[in-house]
Each structure stands twice: as C-alpha cells, then as structure tokens.
Design a protein around this motif. Structure first.
Motif, mmCIF file in Angstrom:
data_model
loop_
_atom_site.group_PDB
_atom_site.id
_atom_site.type_symbol
_atom_site.label_atom_id
_atom_site.label_comp_id
_atom_site.label_asym_id
_atom_site.label_seq_id
_atom_site.Cartn_x
_atom_site.Cartn_y
_atom_site.Cartn_z
ATOM 1 N N SER A 1 0.846 -1.197 0.000
ATOM 2 C CA SER A 1 0.000 0.000 0.000
ATOM 3 C C SER A 1 0.879 1.245 0.000
ATOM 4 O O SER A 1 2.096 1.166 0.216
ATOM 5 C CB SER A 1 -0.882 0.014 1.249
ATOM 6 N N ARG A 2 0.246 2.399 -0.206
ATOM 7 C CA ARG A 2 0.968 3.653 -0.204
ATOM 8 C C ARG A 2 1.684 3.876 1.139
ATOM 9 O O ARG A 2 2.827 4.298 1.183
ATOM 10 C CB ARG A 2 -0.027 4.790 -0.451
ATOM 11 N N GLU A 3 0.977 3.576 2.216
ATOM 12 C CA GLU A 3 1.562 3.779 3.549
ATOM 13 C C GLU A 3 2.780 2.877 3.746
ATOM 14 O O GLU A 3 3.790 3.283 4.311
ATOM 15 C CB GLU A 3 0.516 3.499 4.641
ATOM 16 N N GLU A 4 2.661 1.632 3.299
ATOM 17 C CA GLU A 4 3.781 0.696 3.455
ATOM 18 C C GLU A 4 4.997 1.131 2.631
ATOM 19 O O GLU A 4 6.135 1.010 3.063
ATOM 20 C CB GLU A 4 3.351 -0.724 3.039
ATOM 21 N N ILE A 5 4.718 1.642 1.442
ATOM 22 C CA ILE A 5 5.820 2.107 0.580
ATOM 23 C C ILE A 5 6.503 3.319 1.200
ATOM 24 O O ILE A 5 7.729 3.426 1.227
ATOM 25 C CB ILE A 5 5.313 2.445 -0.842
ATOM 26 N N GLU A 6 5.665 4.210 1.739
ATOM 27 C CA GLU A 6 6.191 5.410 2.377
ATOM 28 C C GLU A 6 7.160 5.025 3.499
ATOM 29 O O GLU A 6 8.217 5.636 3.675
ATOM 30 C CB GLU A 6 5.019 6.209 2.942
ATOM 31 N N GLU A 7 6.791 4.007 4.238
ATOM 32 C CA GLU A 7 7.634 3.555 5.340
ATOM 33 C C GLU A 7 8.925 2.929 4.799
ATOM 34 O O GLU A 7 10.020 3.190 5.312
ATOM 35 C CB GLU A 7 6.845 2.536 6.169
ATOM 36 N N ALA A 8 8.784 2.140 3.749
ATOM 37 C CA ALA A 8 9.947 1.434 3.190
ATOM 38 C C ALA A 8 11.005 2.398 2.658
ATOM 39 O O ALA A 8 12.205 2.183 2.809
ATOM 40 C CB ALA A 8 9.488 0.495 2.064
#
Lengths: 128, 207
Positions: free
Chosen positions: A112-119
C-alpha cells in the motif's frame, strides 16, 4: 493486480527518463510516469507536467511521487493542491534514484501507499 | 494611496523592464551561489505576465495579481515560480473586493509572506527573498508612504545584509559557509519588484 503508481519528478527530463529505464529493467508491471524538466524542455519542473504524470498512473491504491531538488517539491505540492488530487503521497526528502527504485519494487509486490512510504524512509537523505 | 487596476498593470510592466535590464546581474548573483537561471527565469516570467494581462480586462487589482500568480506558476520552472506565484496569489486573496489602501497592501504582503514561508519551509533571516518582503511590510506599517521611494532604500539595505548570512535554504545551502559574501539572488529580484512598485506609487503621488 492494482498497483500504487510511481511518479518521478526531476529538474532534468534526461535524469527522469534514465531512472525510468533503470526501473523498467526489473519492474515491468507497475505504472511509473515521469515529469522531467519544464514545459519548454529546459532544466526545472512544471506543475502541469507533474499533474499530468500523476493522473496518468493514478489507481485506487493512489500514487507516490518523488522529487530531486527543493523547488520540485513546491511544484509537486502545488500540483496536488490546485487540482485537489487525493491519495497522493509526496515523498519528502527521499533521494530520487534509490527512493523511486524502492517504491517501484514495493509497489510491484502489492504494498500500500503507507507501506511504501515507510519502506523508502530507509534511504532518507540530508535535509536541504 | 489606492492601488488601482491601471497601477497594478503598470507595476508589472515596470517590473518586466527591470528584469529585462538586470537579467545579467541576477544571473551573475545566481551563478555565484545558485543554479544561474534566475535572471532568465524572471525576465521570461514577467514577459509572459505582461503579455497575459495585456489581453485581459480587469475590474479589480486583485484579479490582475491573480493572473500574475497563475502565469508565474505556469511559466517559471525554478523555485521563483512557485514562490512568487504563491506570493501574488495570496496578495490577490487579501485584496479581493477591497479598496487597496496602504493598510490592505500591508495585509496582502503579510499574507504573501505567510504563503511563501509555508511553501518554502523557511523563515525570515535565512538569506531568502522573505527578508525583503518582511522589510516592506514593516515599512508600510510604520511610514505614511508620502515618499514611496524610501521603500527602495530600505530594501537595498536588506539585500546588502543578506551577504552576511549563510544560506540554509535552496540551492545556495549546498555551499554552506561559501554562500557568505554573496547577495541572495531572490532578495535582489524582490528588490526590483518593490522598486517597480515604489515608482508606480511615486508617479501616483505626484499626479
């Protein structure tokens, strides 16, 4: 599968295109768009080009946009605000090459967008 | 004093002439501590602005400034596009529907400063154009505008002061302490903008 779209914003169209080429060697399915240079093809960024790039890769999972230097961030923010775009994350202070690559890889495995942002925080750059 | 549609248009015409005349100066300053495109960006941007406002009918100065904002945002690729664009957009928002007297002009400039601070994530005193805008705001607050040319003097002093500051914002910040000793190009271009405004106000005062 639906993917988070990735937008590469650079002052240089060649830099943006080159980075897209690098990503496409490995990642084929994720929608990636570039907004490089000004409308006249010179060094700089264009709010309109950024808007078009975001729209072209928009999906239900949204878009993550990455930029190279400070004024590109301003134009990216204005593109989002003026056109009232939703589900767009502007990656703040992330190095463009590494960040875009990581974002495309993460998107390709369905994150998800949130997961990518974290990565992509892993590749955080100096604060300018 | 009241800023009219004609004065707003004249302000932009004079600004365009100044950016054209001083293109090399801005470029030189920007080559020293930036990416060297400030002169050409401002000259081109304001040429586009003057062309745009020449072909449009306006009822209120706020509408003129809105056109200025939209044109600069669309046509100027560097940081000056979004920053000056935001400044004019915010000024236009404050002026909308009002008689633009000294008080409203000051409020408009303050709102421009707020917008540019937000957009550029910067504060006064960081070797940016904000320093000049802040000085103009203080001037409008404390003086009666009977001698508009005084604005030019106070702005000149601020531009000179930016030499002593180390840049922490924009491309100049990559140079760290080597940015000291050079005037900030954005402060210089704002100087020309307010020099143009002072000339318009001066003309009006002597009529």
């Amino acid at each position: 599968m639906e993917y988070v779209g990735v937008v590469i914003i650079s002052h240089s169209s060649k830099l943006a295109e080159g980075l897209l080429e690098l990503i496409r060697q490995v990642i084929k399915d994720v929608p990636v768009a570039t907004a490089g240079g000004t409308e006249d093809g010179e060094i700089g960024t264009s709010m309109e080009k950024i808007h078009e790039a975001i729209s072209s890769v928009m999906s239900e999972k949204g878009v993550i946009a990455l930029y190279d230097l400070g004024s590109a961030r301003m134009n990216a923010e204005m593109a989002v605000e003026f056109n009232q775009l939703e589900n767009v994350t502007i990656a703040n202070g992330i190095p463009l090459v590494e960040g875009s690559y990581v974002a495309a890889v993460e998107s390709s495995i369905g994150k998800s967008r949130e997961e990518i942002e974290e990565a992509i925080q892993k590749v955080k750059q100096m604060e300018i | 004093m009241e800023l009219t549609v004609d004065m707003a248009i004249n302000w932009m015409e004079i600004a365009r002439d100044k950016y054209k005349e001083n293109k090399e100066t801005l470029t030189m300053l920007d080559q020293a501590i930036g990416d060297g495109d400030h002169g050409i960006n401002m000259a081109r941007g304001y040429q586009a602005v003057v062309e745009k406002i020449a072909e449009t009918e306006y009822d209120h100065p706020a509408d003129v400034l809105k056109s200025v904002a939209m044109t600069l945002m669309a046509k100027v690729g560097g940081a000056s596009g979004p920053l000056y664009g935001t400044a004019f957009m915010n000024m236009s928002m404050v002026m909308k529907g009002k008689t633009v007297d000294q008080k409203v002009l000051k409020e408009a400039i303050d709102h421009a400063i707020t917008g540019m601070k937000q957009r550029g994530k910067s504060e006064i005193g960081e070797k940016t154009l904000l320093d000049v805008w802040d000085q103009v705001s203080s001037y409008l607050d404390s003086e009666d505008l009977s001698e508009p040319k005084e604005i030019i003097e106070v702005c000149q002093a601020v531009v000179e002061d930016t030499k002593q500051i180390q840049a922490t914002k924009g491309r100049a910040s990559y140079l760290n302490e080597r940015s000291i000793g050079h005037e900030d190009p954005g402060s210089m271009s704002s100087f020309y903008l307010f020099e143009a405004l002072a000339e318009v106000l001066e003309k009006e005062a002597t009529v």
